[in-house]
Design an enzyme around this catalytic site. Structure first.
Site, PDB file in Angstrom:
ATOM      1  N   ASP A  57       0.752  -1.268   0.106  1.00  0.00           N
ATOM      2  CA  ASP A  57       0.152  -0.239   0.017  1.00  0.00           C
ATOM      3  C   ASP A  57       0.806   1.361   0.004  1.00  0.00           C
ATOM      4  OD1 ASP A  57      -2.238  -1.765   0.249  1.00  0.00           O
ATOM      5  OD2 ASP A  57      -2.947  -0.694   2.040  1.00  0.00           O
ATOM      6  N   ASP A  58       0.127   2.299  -0.499  1.00  0.00           N
ATOM      7  CA  ASP A  58       0.584   3.717  -0.339  1.00  0.00           C
ATOM      8  C   ASP A  58       1.644   4.252  -1.127  1.00  0.00           C
ATOM      9  OD1 ASP A  58      -0.932   3.514   1.954  1.00  0.00           O
ATOM     10  OD2 ASP A  58       0.505   4.239   3.458  1.00  0.00           O
ATOM     11  N   HIS A 115      -5.085   9.891   0.334  1.00  0.00           N
ATOM     12  CA  HIS A 115      -4.974   9.037   1.653  1.00  0.00           C
ATOM     13  C   HIS A 115      -5.101  10.103   2.823  1.00  0.00           C
ATOM     14  CE1 HIS A 115      -3.655   6.013   4.433  1.00  0.00           C
ATOM     15  NE2 HIS A 115      -3.141   5.211   3.663  1.00  0.00           N
ATOM     16  N   HIS A 140       4.064  -2.233   3.132  1.00  0.00           N
ATOM     17  CA  HIS A 140       3.891  -0.732   2.691  1.00  0.00           C
ATOM     18  C   HIS A 140       5.213  -0.734   1.813  1.00  0.00           C
ATOM     19  CE1 HIS A 140       0.736  -0.279   5.674  1.00  0.00           C
ATOM     20  NE2 HIS A 140       0.271   0.691   4.844  1.00  0.00           N
ATOM     21  N   HIS A 176      -6.198   3.122  -3.853  1.00  0.00           N
ATOM     22  CA  HIS A 176      -5.999   3.299  -2.231  1.00  0.00           C
ATOM     23  C   HIS A 176      -6.348   4.845  -2.050  1.00  0.00           C
ATOM     24  CE1 HIS A 176      -4.979   2.063   1.649  1.00  0.00           C
ATOM     25  NE2 HIS A 176      -3.837   2.780   1.743  1.00  0.00           N
TER      26      HIS A 176
END
Ligand SMILES: [Zn+2]
Length: 306
Positions: free
Chosen positions: A80-81, A135, A234, A131
């Protein structure tokens, strides 16, 4: 930048970790033992699993009572991210050396800033999921429904623009909520568009600062305990990028198999959670959200002119 990429859930988790005093364990990080491009001695990707998202799908036992139909010993790697230049490249290098295909849940503005890295993910056979665009620090649960929908759609558009040069998306209907902070309304909206909501079955807790060796020990303990599942990592974390070669080597050594997920038409077979299941992320969010919203209002009150 770093602070805004970190969800409230992750920040709270980090504080809890500090309280729990997770001690770094001293273990060695083995080197990968074969050349790049040669998959013969590599971990490899055991199989590709088509995930049908028709009518929506909510999977990942940390948040939802169902998950992917994986066999014992099978794991799906998700990151993620990203993408972030400093760390995502190292993650891609490690995956390539071991001939492993993963799924990246991108933050739209990071994809927009690093389109070459997104194209590299595709070139190397990975799946590019979504995602949100930025964020948000308040999570999508902490902003209005309209703002949350806009965040989600801007994320799809930015990711697809970076990946394919056109924002018709999402081409890959896989979405993960920042901080797992979904709402029933948003879940239903995504389902009506045949978009799957991904949670995770286990995670590395790589939002806690720790050495790569400690990270590896913690994660392998969870892998052994779970026996199968969707793993959340991540690619924006240096400690995760540093640990990854040893993690992939450890998976191979213990005979675990990697499953690559890709979208397909139709609906997916899923497995139910064990009896007595409850949502770990929902319990955490119930505690975090009031505090998070209060602090935001406090900050606003402090900067607003009277
Ligand atoms: Zn995230």
């Amino acid at each position: 930048m770093q602070a805004t990429l970190r969800t409230s859930f992750e920040v709270l988790a980090m504080r809890l970790a500090q309280l729990l005093l997770i001690a770094p364990l001293v273990i060695s990080l083995p080197e990968a033992g074969h050349a790049e491009g040669d998959c013969s001695g590599a971990l490899g990707t055991a199989r590709t699993l088509g995930v049908g998202t028709e009518g929506g799908l909510e999977i990942g036992l940390k948040s939802y009572p169902r998950t992917l139909a994986l066999a014992e010993g099978e794991f799906v790697l998700t990151f993620d991210d990203g993408p972030l230049p400093a760390t995502t490249g190292l993650v891609l290098d490690a995956l390539k050396r071991e001939c492993v295909k993963a799924t990246f849940f991108l933050v739209g503005r990071n994809a927009q800033a690093n389109p070459d890295m997104v194209k590299r993910m595709l070139r190397e056979g990975h799946t590019v999921g979504h995602h949100s665009y930025s964020h948000p620090a308040l999570t999508l649960r902490g902003i209005s429904d309209a703002a949350a929908r806009s965040e989600i759609d801007r994320g799809f558009a930015a990711d697809d623009q970076a990946a394919y040069g056109e924002a018709g998306g999402p081409r890959v209907p896989f979405f993960r909520f920042p901080g797992f902070a979904d709402t029933r309304t948003l879940d239903d909206w995504l389902a009506s568009r045949n978009i799957a909501v991904f949670g995770a079955d286990l995670w590395a807790s790589d939002w806690y600062p720790m050495t790569p060796a400690a990270q590896l020990a913690l994660l392998m303990g969870r892998v052994d305990k779970a026996g199968r599942g969707i793993i959340l990592l991540h690619d924006t974390r240096a400690q995760t990028a540093a640990m990854l070669p040893a993690f992939l080597a450890a998976l191979k050594e213990r005979g675990y198999r990697i499953v690559h997920i890709v979208p397909r038409a139709g609906r997916s077979e899923t497995l139910p959670a064990p009896p007595g299941w409850s949502s770990e992320t929902e319990a955490a969010l119930t505690k975090i959200m009031p505090r998070l919203l209060q602090s935001e209002h406090g900050e606003r009150a402090a900067i607003e002119p009277r």
